[in-house]
Design an enzyme around this catalytic site. Sequence first.
Site, PDB file in Angstrom:
ATOM      1  CG  ASP A 126      37.382  40.930  41.721  1.00  0.00           C
ATOM      2  OD1 ASP A 126      38.472  41.116  42.293  1.00  0.00           O
ATOM      3  OD2 ASP A 126      37.222  40.082  40.825  1.00  0.00           O
ATOM      4  CB  THR A 127      38.038  44.349  37.302  1.00  0.00           C
ATOM      5  OG1 THR A 127      37.343  45.510  37.766  1.00  0.00           O
ATOM      6  CG2 THR A 127      38.054  44.333  35.785  1.00  0.00           C
TER       7      THR A 127
END
Length: 194
Positions: free
Chosen positions: A68-69
């Site tokens: 996840d970013t």
Amino acid sequence: MSLILASQSPRRKELLSQLGVQFQTRPADIDETPLSGESPMDYVLRLSIEKARCIARSQSGTWVLGSDTTVVRGEAILGKPEDEEDAVSMLLSLSGKTHQVLTAVALVKDEKVLSRVVSTQVCFREITESMARAYWATEEPCDKAGSYGIQGLGGMLVRSIDGSYSSVVGLPLAETADLLMEAKIEGWWSWHQE
């Protein structure tokens, strides 16, 4: 198959392919709402683990990779924009400033979890509202945290970065390779050992 990527992101798929590992993709459907009082670092780490666990539950004995970013301005998490006004507001709030991009990557198999979080500083150029709206019209920002993609047209908004480019795109390659080696998943490095 020894690895599943819990993502439908073409960027993550392309980056993982660069490591020379064999994998399948299965998108994970989870609630990405931040928890009350949750720090940005805890947020991305939790989501990367939840994405991997979502798929791992039905894949006993198989490593699942989740990532996840998020874009962070101060302590504010800038997720994917809801609409044009939200995207323009985000982009203008980043204009001429340095912000943080956090990417977490997690490997999950049964009860075992291996994870890393990578922080990169990104400095934006000064942008105008008309530039932000023109960028929105390209549709590139629609599904991107912080309303931009550094690997595409959004790269013109970035003056400099301090840290991992691949992490800003969505998957930190060095840290992902470290996790894969720790899990004994064969990749490019396996073919070049002396």
